[in-house]
Motif scaffolding. Sequence first.
Motif, mmCIF file in Angstrom:
data_model
loop_
_atom_site.group_PDB
_atom_site.id
_atom_site.type_symbol
_atom_site.label_atom_id
_atom_site.label_comp_id
_atom_site.label_asym_id
_atom_site.label_seq_id
_atom_site.Cartn_x
_atom_site.Cartn_y
_atom_site.Cartn_z
ATOM 1 N N TYR A 381 0.845 -1.185 0.000
ATOM 2 C CA TYR A 381 0.000 0.000 0.000
ATOM 3 C C TYR A 381 0.888 1.246 0.000
ATOM 4 O O TYR A 381 1.809 1.356 0.822
ATOM 5 C CB TYR A 381 -0.928 0.012 1.205
ATOM 6 C CG TYR A 381 -1.906 -1.141 1.237
ATOM 7 C CD1 TYR A 381 -2.802 -1.337 0.199
ATOM 8 C CD2 TYR A 381 -1.932 -2.042 2.310
ATOM 9 C CE1 TYR A 381 -3.702 -2.398 0.213
ATOM 10 C CE2 TYR A 381 -2.829 -3.099 2.342
ATOM 11 C CZ TYR A 381 -3.709 -3.265 1.286
ATOM 12 O OH TYR A 381 -4.588 -4.316 1.301
ATOM 13 N N PHE A 382 0.600 2.175 -0.898
ATOM 14 C CA PHE A 382 1.441 3.349 -1.086
ATOM 15 C C PHE A 382 1.450 4.220 0.166
ATOM 16 O O PHE A 382 0.404 4.635 0.664
ATOM 17 C CB PHE A 382 0.939 4.145 -2.290
ATOM 18 C CG PHE A 382 1.893 5.201 -2.763
ATOM 19 C CD1 PHE A 382 3.078 4.848 -3.390
ATOM 20 C CD2 PHE A 382 1.614 6.534 -2.585
ATOM 21 C CE1 PHE A 382 3.970 5.808 -3.834
ATOM 22 C CE2 PHE A 382 2.485 7.509 -3.026
ATOM 23 C CZ PHE A 382 3.670 7.146 -3.654
ATOM 24 N N LYS A 387 0.182 -0.786 7.212
ATOM 25 C CA LYS A 387 -0.923 -1.535 6.616
ATOM 26 C C LYS A 387 -0.405 -2.635 5.694
ATOM 27 O O LYS A 387 -0.994 -3.721 5.610
ATOM 28 C CB LYS A 387 -1.839 -0.592 5.843
ATOM 29 C CG LYS A 387 -2.601 0.397 6.711
ATOM 30 C CD LYS A 387 -3.604 -0.311 7.597
ATOM 31 C CE LYS A 387 -4.435 0.662 8.399
ATOM 32 N NZ LYS A 387 -5.382 -0.025 9.321
ATOM 33 N N THR A 388 0.700 -2.374 5.016
ATOM 34 C CA THR A 388 1.299 -3.390 4.145
ATOM 35 C C THR A 388 1.753 -4.595 4.958
ATOM 36 O O THR A 388 1.452 -5.747 4.615
ATOM 37 C CB THR A 388 2.480 -2.784 3.367
ATOM 38 O OG1 THR A 388 2.023 -1.703 2.556
ATOM 39 C CG2 THR A 388 3.141 -3.831 2.489
ATOM 40 N N VAL A 389 2.469 -4.330 6.041
ATOM 41 C CA VAL A 389 2.954 -5.433 6.881
ATOM 42 C C VAL A 389 1.780 -6.206 7.475
ATOM 43 O O VAL A 389 1.799 -7.448 7.531
ATOM 44 C CB VAL A 389 3.861 -4.883 7.998
ATOM 45 C CG1 VAL A 389 4.196 -5.978 9.000
ATOM 46 C CG2 VAL A 389 5.143 -4.299 7.411
ATOM 47 N N GLU A 390 0.750 -5.492 7.888
ATOM 48 C CA GLU A 390 -0.420 -6.150 8.476
ATOM 49 C C GLU A 390 -1.103 -7.069 7.470
ATOM 50 O O GLU A 390 -1.469 -8.206 7.797
ATOM 51 C CB GLU A 390 -1.406 -5.086 8.964
ATOM 52 C CG GLU A 390 -2.676 -5.659 9.562
ATOM 53 C CD GLU A 390 -3.675 -4.569 9.938
ATOM 54 O OE1 GLU A 390 -4.826 -4.913 10.259
ATOM 55 O OE2 GLU A 390 -3.315 -3.378 9.891
ATOM 56 N N ALA A 391 -1.272 -6.603 6.245
ATOM 57 C CA ALA A 391 -1.992 -7.390 5.240
ATOM 58 C C ALA A 391 -1.167 -8.563 4.728
ATOM 59 O O ALA A 391 -1.722 -9.615 4.403
ATOM 60 C CB ALA A 391 -2.414 -6.498 4.077
ATOM 61 N N TRP A 392 0.156 -8.396 4.635
ATOM 62 C CA TRP A 392 1.024 -9.435 4.072
ATOM 63 C C TRP A 392 1.786 -10.201 5.163
ATOM 64 O O TRP A 392 2.788 -10.832 4.881
ATOM 65 C CB TRP A 392 2.015 -8.824 3.086
ATOM 66 C CG TRP A 392 1.497 -8.701 1.688
ATOM 67 C CD1 TRP A 392 1.647 -9.596 0.669
ATOM 68 C CD2 TRP A 392 0.772 -7.604 1.115
ATOM 69 N NE1 TRP A 392 1.063 -9.130 -0.475
ATOM 70 C CE2 TRP A 392 0.513 -7.908 -0.247
ATOM 71 C CE3 TRP A 392 0.286 -6.390 1.615
ATOM 72 C CZ2 TRP A 392 -0.198 -7.051 -1.091
ATOM 73 C CZ3 TRP A 392 -0.409 -5.537 0.771
ATOM 74 C CH2 TRP A 392 -0.647 -5.862 -0.557
ATOM 75 N N ARG A 393 1.305 -10.194 6.379
ATOM 76 C CA ARG A 393 2.039 -10.823 7.472
ATOM 77 C C ARG A 393 2.139 -12.341 7.265
ATOM 78 O O ARG A 393 1.294 -12.967 6.634
ATOM 79 C CB ARG A 393 1.387 -10.515 8.821
ATOM 80 C CG ARG A 393 0.002 -11.086 9.010
ATOM 81 C CD ARG A 393 -0.616 -10.602 10.321
ATOM 82 N NE ARG A 393 -1.938 -11.170 10.558
ATOM 83 C CZ ARG A 393 -3.057 -10.649 10.069
ATOM 84 N NH1 ARG A 393 -3.028 -9.570 9.325
ATOM 85 N NH2 ARG A 393 -4.222 -11.237 10.338
ATOM 86 N N ASN A 394 3.203 -12.898 7.810
ATOM 87 C CA ASN A 394 3.463 -14.342 7.749
ATOM 88 C C ASN A 394 3.517 -14.874 6.322
ATOM 89 O O ASN A 394 3.171 -16.031 6.069
ATOM 90 C CB ASN A 394 2.418 -15.117 8.573
ATOM 91 C CG ASN A 394 2.539 -14.841 10.055
ATOM 92 O OD1 ASN A 394 3.636 -14.604 10.561
ATOM 93 N ND2 ASN A 394 1.419 -14.828 10.765
ATOM 94 N N LEU A 395 3.928 -14.008 5.390
ATOM 95 C CA LEU A 395 4.157 -14.376 3.992
ATOM 96 C C LEU A 395 2.883 -14.741 3.237
ATOM 97 O O LEU A 395 2.929 -15.348 2.162
ATOM 98 C CB LEU A 395 5.167 -15.539 3.887
ATOM 99 C CG LEU A 395 6.515 -15.300 4.557
ATOM 100 C CD1 LEU A 395 7.419 -16.501 4.354
ATOM 101 C CD2 LEU A 395 7.186 -14.030 4.022
#
Length: 531
Positions: A381-382, A387-395
């Motif tokens: 997310y730009f 928010k990017t880490v939250e959405a893409w957590r644990n690969l």
Amino acid sequence: MTSDPRAVPPPQRTLPAMLQRQASLFGSRPLLRIAGRQWTHADAAAAAATRAGALAQHGVARGDRIAVMCGNRIEFLDTFLGAGWLGASVVPVNTASMGPQIEYFLANSEAKLLVIEAGFLDRLATADLARTALREVWVVGDAQAEAPWTPPAGVRVSAYPSGAQALPPAAVQPGDPLAILYTSGTTGPAKGVICPQAQYFWWGVNSAEVLGVGRDDVLCTTLPLFHINALNTFAQAALTGAEVVFESRFSASGFWPSMRANGATVVYLLGAMVPILLAQPEGEGERNHRVRTGLGPGVPAAAGQAFKARTGVALLEGYGSTETNFAIATAPDSPRGGVMGWLRPGFQACVADEDDVPLPPGEAGELLLRADEPYAFASGYFHMPEKTVEAWRNLWFHTGDRVVRDADGAFRFVDRIKDAIRRRGENISSFEVEQVLLSHPGVASCAVYPVRSELAEDEVMAALVAREGVAIDPAELARFCEGRLPYFAVPRYIDLLPDLPRTENGKVQKFKLRERGVGPQTWDGRPVKAG
């Protein structure tokens, strides 16, 4: 040069390489019909090179962002392809956006240039452009005739340039950003999804495979180019040598006449569009066409069956989001309906609990996805690293959707975990609607949430608590929202309550409001229509 898109080497999974490849393979074959204009496959590459030259002349460089607020016109695709050729990114803006939303998109994306249709210029009067990085506006159409508007100091306004010297393609990489597509926030502002060049390539590959698109097909869509669905339709045609037709808007009475006139063989529908078409009187034109298949994500099973019985067209289901790709889909020979489909090659899926622990078949949990190929998904997310880490957590990418995986591997949609609303194919942020409602002087507190409509989609409902001594008129409040929200986000239903249900720590319990639903005391404004 291979004609199989899956055999394209990773470095060539970019928009410039796609355009050069299609020009070489398909040359003079027709590619595009839109608003009275036409392109061959070779024309697309030439148009991209020329538009890249115009962008460069006006100071746009590799890595810059260009916002586009335009209907289904050739200028939209011209700008999109030119930006990708140059190595810049396009920021599509929903044409229903009002001043506050436009300002946010421009400010968050740091777009230097805005390409806008003349009919939308008046929306900029309520946007504080001084808070953005905007330097120039290109107007598509007659600005003086449509909407007089005085630009702020430091912002140049000119007509959409007609020509320039063609540029060679930039040495873009598969992971370079191609677009920033804004998807509604669930508990905060809208998030700009960074879509890399290779993600767009894979959207075209996967969608074309699901639909069986070949070089003799004519793809026809009424969906808007500012969403990935229609943008992806262009990629399908470009990769396969097919032709694509973009109509300006969806019309229930005009749908089948348009499909017949265009010679369409593949169509694209959203869930609510099918019940709307079925509500039309039956006619011979529903059978007298060339359409062989269509994409219909979110179409209720009964509506899909009725649609096939009346039109002879079987609609395929599937799952994908702006952040992901076409990862799950049905097929013409799927063993059963009523499901989103089965996992496609190149993707992995997991149904997990709140701790990302996989759940066995039959148990509902959040759908997690990841791709085997590099850059087949969005890269984040730009300007929103948290928010990017939250959405893409644990690969895994966390979709926010609750699903069930059946024993045969099929995935069934249950509901959304995210606090989001989907209406008329648009994602609506309850947070953004609540912020507008709270800006009204009579509203003390509010909660916005979805309720189901007769069209098998969401309607927007708001529960309000008035300030002490103030009487709220729901009709007046809806009119207040119309000038501050896209038409599809204006609440249809409004409940006036003495208080909102809350937890011990004061958080609103929206699930109780959803369970309460529409009652005899609820004000019903009917859906607000575009135009």
